[in-house]
Design an enzyme around this catalytic site. Structure first.
Site, PDB file in Angstrom:
ATOM      1  N   LYS A 293     147.538 -48.757  56.287  1.00 27.96           N
ATOM      2  CA  LYS A 293     148.816 -49.159  55.697  1.00 27.96           C
ATOM      3  C   LYS A 293     149.260 -48.098  54.684  1.00 27.96           C
ATOM      4  O   LYS A 293     148.484 -47.681  53.813  1.00 27.96           O
ATOM      5  CB  LYS A 293     148.689 -50.522  54.994  1.00 27.96           C
ATOM      6  CG  LYS A 293     148.254 -51.644  55.913  1.00 27.96           C
ATOM      7  CD  LYS A 293     149.198 -51.859  57.069  1.00 27.96           C
ATOM      8  CE  LYS A 293     150.491 -52.506  56.661  1.00 27.96           C
ATOM      9  NZ  LYS A 293     150.372 -53.922  56.350  1.00 27.96           N
TER      10      LYS A 293
ATOM     11  N   LEU B 122     144.852 -57.145  63.180  1.00 33.92           N
ATOM     12  CA  LEU B 122     144.054 -55.984  62.792  1.00 33.92           C
ATOM     13  C   LEU B 122     143.640 -56.055  61.333  1.00 33.92           C
ATOM     14  O   LEU B 122     144.414 -56.503  60.477  1.00 33.92           O
ATOM     15  CB  LEU B 122     144.854 -54.692  63.012  1.00 33.92           C
ATOM     16  CG  LEU B 122     145.261 -54.369  64.451  1.00 33.92           C
ATOM     17  CD1 LEU B 122     146.111 -53.106  64.473  1.00 33.92           C
ATOM     18  CD2 LEU B 122     144.042 -54.198  65.338  1.00 33.92           C
TER      19      LEU B 122
ATOM     20  N   ASP C 166     157.230 -51.689  62.592  1.00 34.49           N
ATOM     21  CA  ASP C 166     157.457 -52.878  61.772  1.00 34.49           C
ATOM     22  C   ASP C 166     158.447 -53.786  62.490  1.00 34.49           C
ATOM     23  O   ASP C 166     159.652 -53.750  62.258  1.00 34.49           O
ATOM     24  CB  ASP C 166     158.006 -52.466  60.401  1.00 34.49           C
ATOM     25  CG  ASP C 166     157.863 -53.586  59.374  1.00 34.49           C
ATOM     26  OD1 ASP C 166     157.201 -54.592  59.683  1.00 34.49           O
ATOM     27  OD2 ASP C 166     158.422 -53.455  58.275  1.00 34.49           O
TER      28      ASP C 166
ATOM     29  N   LYS D 173     142.732 -46.581  67.052  1.00 33.59           N
ATOM     30  CA  LYS D 173     141.950 -47.293  68.065  1.00 33.59           C
ATOM     31  C   LYS D 173     140.896 -46.369  68.664  1.00 33.59           C
ATOM     32  O   LYS D 173     141.180 -45.203  68.942  1.00 33.59           O
ATOM     33  CB  LYS D 173     142.854 -47.788  69.203  1.00 33.59           C
ATOM     34  CG  LYS D 173     143.979 -48.716  68.769  1.00 33.59           C
ATOM     35  CD  LYS D 173     144.885 -49.053  69.945  1.00 33.59           C
ATOM     36  CE  LYS D 173     146.062 -49.908  69.515  1.00 33.59           C
ATOM     37  NZ  LYS D 173     147.002 -50.184  70.641  1.00 33.59           N
TER      38      LYS D 173
ATOM     39  N   GLU E  31     148.538 -44.478  66.845  1.00 30.23           N
ATOM     40  CA  GLU E  31     149.907 -44.864  67.188  1.00 30.23           C
ATOM     41  C   GLU E  31     150.636 -45.326  65.934  1.00 30.23           C
ATOM     42  O   GLU E  31     150.025 -45.959  65.059  1.00 30.23           O
ATOM     43  CB  GLU E  31     149.888 -45.994  68.224  1.00 30.23           C
ATOM     44  CG  GLU E  31     149.131 -45.655  69.496  1.00 30.23           C
ATOM     45  CD  GLU E  31     148.817 -46.885  70.333  1.00 30.23           C
ATOM     46  OE1 GLU E  31     149.678 -47.782  70.426  1.00 30.23           O
ATOM     47  OE2 GLU E  31     147.689 -46.968  70.867  1.00 30.23           O
TER      48      GLU E  31
ATOM     49  N   CYS F 104     170.632 -71.665  29.261  1.00 27.87           N
ATOM     50  CA  CYS F 104     170.682 -71.344  30.680  1.00 27.87           C
ATOM     51  C   CYS F 104     171.948 -70.551  30.995  1.00 27.87           C
ATOM     52  O   CYS F 104     173.052 -70.979  30.640  1.00 27.87           O
ATOM     53  CB  CYS F 104     170.658 -72.632  31.512  1.00 27.87           C
ATOM     54  SG  CYS F 104     170.900 -72.356  33.281  1.00 27.87           S
TER      55      CYS F 104
ATOM     56  N   LYS G 180     152.563 -47.651  63.575  1.00 31.70           N
ATOM     57  CA  LYS G 180     152.591 -49.114  63.468  1.00 31.70           C
ATOM     58  C   LYS G 180     154.044 -49.551  63.260  1.00 31.70           C
ATOM     59  O   LYS G 180     154.572 -49.472  62.155  1.00 31.70           O
ATOM     60  CB  LYS G 180     151.702 -49.592  62.314  1.00 31.70           C
ATOM     61  CG  LYS G 180     151.527 -51.103  62.265  1.00 31.70           C
ATOM     62  CD  LYS G 180     150.496 -51.498  61.208  1.00 31.70           C
ATOM     63  CE  LYS G 180     150.298 -53.006  61.198  1.00 31.70           C
ATOM     64  NZ  LYS G 180     151.508 -53.745  60.845  1.00 31.70           N
TER      65      LYS G 180
ATOM     66  N   ASP H 155     178.773 -49.932  80.910  1.00 29.27           N
ATOM     67  CA  ASP H 155     179.489 -51.210  80.811  1.00 29.27           C
ATOM     68  C   ASP H 155     180.313 -51.478  82.070  1.00 29.27           C
ATOM     69  O   ASP H 155     180.391 -52.618  82.543  1.00 29.27           O
ATOM     70  CB  ASP H 155     180.401 -51.212  79.577  1.00 29.27           C
ATOM     71  CG  ASP H 155     179.610 -51.219  78.277  1.00 29.27           C
ATOM     72  OD1 ASP H 155     178.412 -51.572  78.319  1.00 29.27           O
ATOM     73  OD2 ASP H 155     180.184 -50.867  77.228  1.00 29.27           O
TER      74      ASP H 155
ATOM     75  N   CYS I 244     174.267 -73.059  33.295  1.00 30.04           N
ATOM     76  CA  CYS I 244     174.841 -74.337  32.857  1.00 30.04           C
ATOM     77  C   CYS I 244     174.888 -74.506  31.342  1.00 30.04           C
ATOM     78  O   CYS I 244     175.474 -75.471  30.844  1.00 30.04           O
ATOM     79  CB  CYS I 244     174.071 -75.504  33.480  1.00 30.04           C
ATOM     80  SG  CYS I 244     172.399 -75.709  32.822  1.00 30.04           S
TER      81      CYS I 244
ATOM     82  N   CYS J  89     165.045 -73.896  32.727  1.00 28.45           N
ATOM     83  CA  CYS J  89     166.212 -74.672  32.337  1.00 28.45           C
ATOM     84  C   CYS J  89     165.837 -76.146  32.446  1.00 28.45           C
ATOM     85  O   CYS J  89     165.317 -76.582  33.477  1.00 28.45           O
ATOM     86  CB  CYS J  89     167.393 -74.346  33.253  1.00 28.45           C
ATOM     87  SG  CYS J  89     168.790 -75.473  33.081  1.00 28.45           S
TER      88      CYS J  89
ATOM     89  N   ALA K  41     180.332 -46.292  78.268  1.00 34.31           N
ATOM     90  CA  ALA K  41     181.476 -46.811  79.018  1.00 34.31           C
ATOM     91  C   ALA K  41     181.139 -46.941  80.502  1.00 34.31           C
ATOM     92  O   ALA K  41     181.490 -47.930  81.158  1.00 34.31           O
ATOM     93  CB  ALA K  41     182.689 -45.907  78.827  1.00 34.31           C
ATOM     94  N   GLU K  42     180.433 -45.937  81.036  1.00 34.29           N
ATOM     95  CA  GLU K  42     180.044 -45.989  82.442  1.00 34.29           C
ATOM     96  C   GLU K  42     179.043 -47.126  82.680  1.00 34.29           C
ATOM     97  O   GLU K  42     179.105 -47.824  83.694  1.00 34.29           O
ATOM     98  CB  GLU K  42     179.425 -44.653  82.865  1.00 34.29           C
ATOM     99  CG  GLU K  42     180.431 -43.505  82.949  1.00 34.29           C
ATOM    100  CD  GLU K  42     179.749 -42.170  83.171  1.00 34.29           C
ATOM    101  OE1 GLU K  42     180.169 -41.435  84.079  1.00 34.29           O
ATOM    102  OE2 GLU K  42     178.784 -41.860  82.434  1.00 34.29           O
TER     103      GLU K  42
ATOM    104  N   CYS L 120     171.490 -78.626  36.985  1.00 34.74           N
ATOM    105  CA  CYS L 120     172.017 -77.271  36.834  1.00 34.74           C
ATOM    106  C   CYS L 120     172.491 -76.764  38.198  1.00 34.74           C
ATOM    107  O   CYS L 120     171.751 -76.839  39.185  1.00 34.74           O
ATOM    108  CB  CYS L 120     170.915 -76.354  36.292  1.00 34.74           C
ATOM    109  SG  CYS L 120     171.344 -74.601  36.292  1.00 34.74           S
TER     110      CYS L 120
ATOM    111  N   TYR M  23     152.265 -51.155  73.952  1.00 40.02           N
ATOM    112  CA  TYR M  23     151.070 -50.472  73.442  1.00 40.02           C
ATOM    113  C   TYR M  23     149.741 -51.074  73.904  1.00 40.02           C
ATOM    114  O   TYR M  23     148.675 -50.541  73.583  1.00 40.02           O
ATOM    115  CB  TYR M  23     151.077 -50.413  71.908  1.00 40.02           C
ATOM    116  CG  TYR M  23     151.281 -51.740  71.195  1.00 40.02           C
ATOM    117  CD1 TYR M  23     150.348 -52.764  71.268  1.00 40.02           C
ATOM    118  CD2 TYR M  23     152.418 -51.945  70.419  1.00 40.02           C
ATOM    119  CE1 TYR M  23     150.543 -53.954  70.602  1.00 40.02           C
ATOM    120  CE2 TYR M  23     152.623 -53.135  69.745  1.00 40.02           C
ATOM    121  CZ  TYR M  23     151.676 -54.139  69.837  1.00 40.02           C
ATOM    122  OH  TYR M  23     151.876 -55.330  69.174  1.00 40.02           O
TER     123      TYR M  23
ATOM    124  N   GLU N  12     155.898 -54.297  70.712  1.00 38.74           N
ATOM    125  CA  GLU N  12     156.639 -54.663  69.503  1.00 38.74           C
ATOM    126  C   GLU N  12     158.134 -54.590  69.761  1.00 38.74           C
ATOM    127  O   GLU N  12     158.657 -53.567  70.201  1.00 38.74           O
ATOM    128  CB  GLU N  12     156.276 -53.694  68.373  1.00 38.74           C
ATOM    129  CG  GLU N  12     156.520 -54.234  66.992  1.00 38.74           C
ATOM    130  CD  GLU N  12     155.361 -55.055  66.460  1.00 38.74           C
ATOM    131  OE1 GLU N  12     155.463 -55.542  65.329  1.00 38.74           O
ATOM    132  OE2 GLU N  12     154.347 -55.208  67.182  1.00 38.74           O
TER     133      GLU N  12
ATOM    134  N   ARG O 108     153.815 -63.718  69.361  1.00 41.55           N
ATOM    135  CA  ARG O 108     152.394 -63.718  69.034  1.00 41.55           C
ATOM    136  C   ARG O 108     151.936 -65.087  68.537  1.00 41.55           C
ATOM    137  O   ARG O 108     150.878 -65.568  68.892  1.00 41.55           O
ATOM    138  CB  ARG O 108     152.093 -62.654  67.967  1.00 41.55           C
ATOM    139  CG  ARG O 108     150.617 -62.594  67.613  1.00 41.55           C
ATOM    140  CD  ARG O 108     150.327 -61.630  66.479  1.00 41.55           C
ATOM    141  NE  ARG O 108     148.895 -61.605  66.223  1.00 41.55           N
ATOM    142  CZ  ARG O 108     148.252 -62.507  65.491  1.00 41.55           C
ATOM    143  NH1 ARG O 108     148.912 -63.497  64.936  1.00 41.55           N
ATOM    144  NH2 ARG O 108     146.944 -62.435  65.316  1.00 41.55           N
TER     145      ARG O 108
END
Length: 680
Positions: free
Chosen positions: A319, A85, A122, A295, A118, A413, A120, A39, A416, A431, A36-37, A436, A230, A178, A141
C-alpha cells in the site's frame, strides 16, 4: 457499408465491427473507429434486432445499452472464494513476506523468487462466469464467498467481453478483475450530478461502486465504466496455466483488458524498487491506484503455499504511503453532526492531493488542534487519510509570521445558537439542542446512507433541500413524499423524481441490523448493529432491552448500553420509529440466540480453520449465549487453534487458558446441539 439486403449477414458484420472496436479501444489501446461511427453502428444493430428479434443473441453488443430496472439484487455464491490480501506498508514488510514464502517452500534465504507485480486498481472486485464461451453471470466480491448478482449491469461495460474468443477456450471459467472509473469519466459524472442537484461522488471508487449497483442497468450503461482482468476462479475444460504471467496473457487472448504495467521481476529487491517507482508516479495515470499487488508467479508454488484464513500466502498488497502536500489554513469552521458533535474543519487554499482538489480538512477535535498546534494563518501539511478523507498532519511552524490567530471553539452552536458543552471525559463538544436543524438533517443523511437504508440518490444535498422546504423533519417523513412535492423542487425533473421515489419505496424491506444502524444511536456502529440484531432478533425486543440485558451482548459496554436505553426512552425517537413502521418499513427479523448453553464463556479463534469459517464459528458461539473475542486474556474460556496459530496460541499457553483443536470445538458444539457444517 456491408450487406444491407441480408439482415442476418449484416447483423453479424455489425457485431464483429463493434466487438472489434471494443477490443481495439480497451485491450489494445489503439482505437480503430470514432465514437460517432461506433454509435451509428450500434444504432443500426438495435434497429435490425428490433425488426428481426430472432437474430438477437446473448453476446450481442446491444446488450450493453441496459435492461429494464430490477427490484433487488439476488445473492450469488462464488465457486472458488475471492480471497482478500494481506498488506505491506514498507520495504521491510515486503522483505518479511519474501522470507515467509521461502520458509514455507523450504528455499534458500538467498534465492530469488520469480514474482508478477500488478498495479492495485482502486475499484470494485468482480467475478465473471462464462459457460461455453458466453457470459452467464457477474457477481460482486461481497464477503468473498457470496456477493450480489449484477449481470445486467456488467453487460453494459464495453471493456468486458460478452463472449470469449481465442484459444484455449474453457467450458466454464470464473474471471476475476476490477471494475473502475477513469478520472475523465469521474469528472463528467460529477458535473452532471451537480447540474441535477444530486450529491457528487467523493472519489472514482465510490462512483464505480455506486454505478454497478444501480437497479436500473441503463444508468450503469451511461457511466462508461472500465475493467482490468487479473485472475481466475474455477476453470474447467482446458489445460490450466502454469504461471500468473501466462494467465494474464490468456486473459488478453480471451478479449479482456489487462493492465499494461504488469511485470515479471526476479527477487524482492526488484519488487521493492518497482513499488518505490510507482509510489512516485502514480498520478501519471488516468485512473486511481492505491498500491502494487505482488504475486508468486509460479502457480504450482502458489498451490503449495496455500492460504491462511481468507488471505493467500503467495500474494501481498503493497500500500502506498498517503500523499502529503503543503497549503495555507484560511479559517476554521465548526460543523454540527447528527449526534450534536461540534467538530472543527480547516478551510484551506485549494490544493491537489492525489488527483483530487482539496479545500478543507478535518481537525478532529480541540485536543487534536492543541496537540498539533494549528492556528488560523498557518502553513500545514495535509494528506488524504486512507487516500479518501483529507486531514491536517502537521504545522510548518518555521513559516509563521506572527499574524496567526488561535482556534477557539464556539460557546454557542453555529447552526441554532444553543449552548455547546463538552461532557466530562469526552473529547468532543456537543450542541445540547436535539432539534438543532443541522442534527436533524445529518440524521436524515445518515439514515439514507449506503451502509444504513441504502437509498440511492439521497446524498447530502437533497435531504438539506427537503428540510429547508419543510418536507422532511425526520427520517419517517421520507416515506410520505409525493411526486407533486418533489417535481417543483430545484433541479428535479420527472425522471429524477421517479427514481428517488422508487428508491425510497424499495428501502422499506430492510435487514434489521441496517435499520438499527440507520437510527443513529450514539456508539452503535455497523458491527454493533449486526451483533444487536442477532442477539435480540426483532426491533421490539431490541427496543425493550434493559441495560442489564444489553451488557450481556458481546462488545457492548456500559456507555453503549446507556446510550441505547436513553435513545428509546425519548418520546421523539419512539414516535419516529412508530411512523416508520406505519409507513411500511418492515425490518426482517433475525433468529435470536438459540440458548444460553455457552453463557459466561468467551472463545477466541486463531489460525487457519479448515472445516468452517471463523465468522461462522463466532456467530454460533454468540447464538448459544457465549462471547467471541479477538484477543486472549485471563478471562478467556477457550482458544480454538487452527493451522499455523500464532501469538494468540502462545499467550493462551502462557496464561493457562484451555486450548481446543478444531475437532474438539466441533465436538463441544455437537454436545450442546449445534452441528458444525463443513464449509471447506
Amino acid at each position: 457499408m456491408g450487406d444491407q439486403t441480408n439482415p442476418a449477414k449484416r447483423v453479424q458484420q455489425l457485431k464483429q465491427l463493434l466487438e472489434s472496436a471494443n477490443i481495439a479501444y480497451y485491450v489494445d489501446d489503439a482505437p480503430t473507429i470514432s465514437d460517432a461511427e461506433y454509435d451509428a453502428a450500434m444504432y443500426e444493430l438495435i434497429q435490425l434486432e428490433e425488426l428481426h428479434p430472432n437474430l438477437k443473441s446473448p453476446d450481442s453488443p446491444t446488450c450493453r445499452v441496459g435492461a429494464p430496472p430490477a427490484t433487488a439484487f439476488e445473492p450469488a455464491s462464488h465457486r472458488v472464494p475471492m480471497l482478500s490480501l494481506d498488506n505491506a506498508f514498507n520495504d521491510e514488510e515486503l522483505r518479511a513476506f519474501d522470507g515467509r514464502v521461502k520458509r514455507v517452500l523450504e528455499m534458500d534465504a538467498e534465492a530469488e523468487i520469480d514474482y508478477t507485480v500488478e498495479l492495485k486498481i482502486d475499484g470494485l472486485a468482480m467475478s465473471l462466469s462464462y459457460q461455453n464461451e458466453q457470459l452467464i453471470s457477474a457477481v460482486t466480491r461481497g464477503d468473498g464467498s457470496t456477493g450480489e448478482l449484477i449481470t445486467d449491469n456488467i453487460r453494459t461495460v464495453r471493456a468486458i467481453p460478452l463472449a470469449l474468443m481465442g484459444l484455449p477456450l474453457p467450458t466454464f471459467v470464473e474471471v476475476r478483475g476490477e471494475v473502475y472509473m477513469s478520472h475523465q469519466e469521474f469528472a463528467r459524472i460529477n458535473a452532471l450530478r451537480e447540474q441535477n442537484g444530486e450529491a457528487t461522488f467523493a472519489n472514482p471508487r465510490n462512483a464505480a461502486a455506486g454505478s454497478v449497483r444501480q437497479l436500473d442497468s441503463r444508468i450503469t450503461a451511461d457511466r462508461r465504466l472500465s475493467f482490468f482482468g487479473y485472475a481466475l476462479g474455477a476453470c474447467e475444460g482446458m489445460p490450466q496455466p502454469t504461471s500468473q504471467w501466462q494467465l494474464l496473457q490468456i486473459l488478453k487472448t480471451w478479449g479482456f483488458p489487462v493492465n499494461p504495467h504488469a511485470k515479471r521481476l526476479q527477487g524482492i529487491e526488484a519488487v521493492i524498487a518497482h513499488c518505490t517507482e510507482w509510489a512516485e508516479k502514480r498520478d501519471s495515470l488516468g485512473y486511481d491506484i492505491d498500491g502494487i499487488v505482488v504475486k508468486v508467479n509460479n502457480l504450482a508454488l502458489q498451490q503449495q503455499l496455500g492460504s491462511v484464513a481468507r488471505s493467500p500466502r503467495w500474494a501481498i498488497a503493497y500500500k502506498f504511503p498517503a500523499q502529503q502536500v503543503k497549503t495555507l489554513v484560511l479559517d476554521v469552521k465548526w460543523q454540527v453532526g447528527r449526534t450534536g458533535a461540534v467538530t472543527p474543519v480547516a478551510v484551506m487554499e485549494s490544493v491537489n492531493v492525489g488527483g483530487v482538489n482539496v479545500k478543507s480538512a478535518t481537525l478532529h477535535n480541540e485536543d487534536e488542534i492543541a496537540r498539533k498546534g494549528v492556528m488560523i494563518g498557518d502553513w500545514v501539511m495535509i494528506q488524504r487519510a486512507g487516500d479518501v478523507i483529507p486531514e491536517v498532519v502537521s504545522v510548518l511552524t518555521d513559516l509563521r509570521t506572527g499574524e496567526e490567530q488561535p482556534v477557539i471553539r464556539p460557546v454557542q452552536c453555529p447552526e441554532c445558537g444553543a449552548e455547546v458543552e463538552r461532557p466530562e471525559g469526552e473529547t468532543i463538544a456537543r450542541c445540547v439542542n436535539l432539534q438543532c436543524p443541522a442534527q436533524v438533517v445529518e440524521r436524515v443523511i445518515h439514515f439514507c446512507s449506503r451502509d444504513a437504508m441504502d437509498i440511492e440518490g439521497l446524498g447530502d444535498k437533497i435531504p438539506r433541500m427537503l428540510f429547508e422546504q419543510g418536507l422532511v423533519k425526520d427520517p419517517s417523513d421520507l416515506y410520505n413524499l409525493t411526486m407533486e412535492q418533489l417535481l417543483p423542487l430545484e433541479g428535479f425533473k420527472q425522471k429524477l423524481a421517479e427514481k428517488l421515489s422508487g428508491a425510497i419505496q424499495a428501502s422499506k424491506s430492510v435487514a434489521l441490523n441496517r435499520l438499527i444502524f440507520a437510527l443513529g444511536i450514539r456508539q452503535v456502529g455497523q458491527k454493533a448493529a449486526q451483533t444487536l440484531a442477532k442477539q435480540f432478533g426483532s426491533l421490539d425486543a431490541f427496543m425493550l432491552a434493559t441495560e442489564v440485558q444489553l451488557l450481556e451482548v458481546p462488545d457492548v459496554g456500559p456507555a453503549t448500553a446507556k446510550e441505547i436505553v436513553e435513545f428509546f426512552e425519548r418520546e421523539g425517537n419512539r414516535e419516529v420509529i412508530r411512523k416508520l413502521l406505519e409507513a411500511g418499513v418492515n425490518p426482517e427479523e433475525m433468529e435470536a440466540n438459540r440458548s444460553d448453553a455457552l453463557a459466561g464463556q468467551t472463545f477466541v479463534f486463531t489460525g487457519a480453520l479448515q472445516s468452517f469459517t471463523r465468522e461462522k464459528a463466532e456467530e454460533l458461539v454468540q447464538q448459544m449465549g457465549g462471547k467471541a473475542s479477538g484477543s486472549v486474556s485471563k478471562k478467556t474460556s477457550h482458544v480454538v487453534a487452527g493451522e499455523n496459530a500464532g501469538s494468540k496460541l502462545t499467550k493462551a499457553q502462557q496464561l493457562g487458558v484451555s486450548v481446543l483443536t478444531e475437532q474438539q470445538f466441533t465436538e463441544l458444539m455437537r454436545e450442546i446441539g449445534v452441528e458444525m457444517v463443513d464449509e471447506g
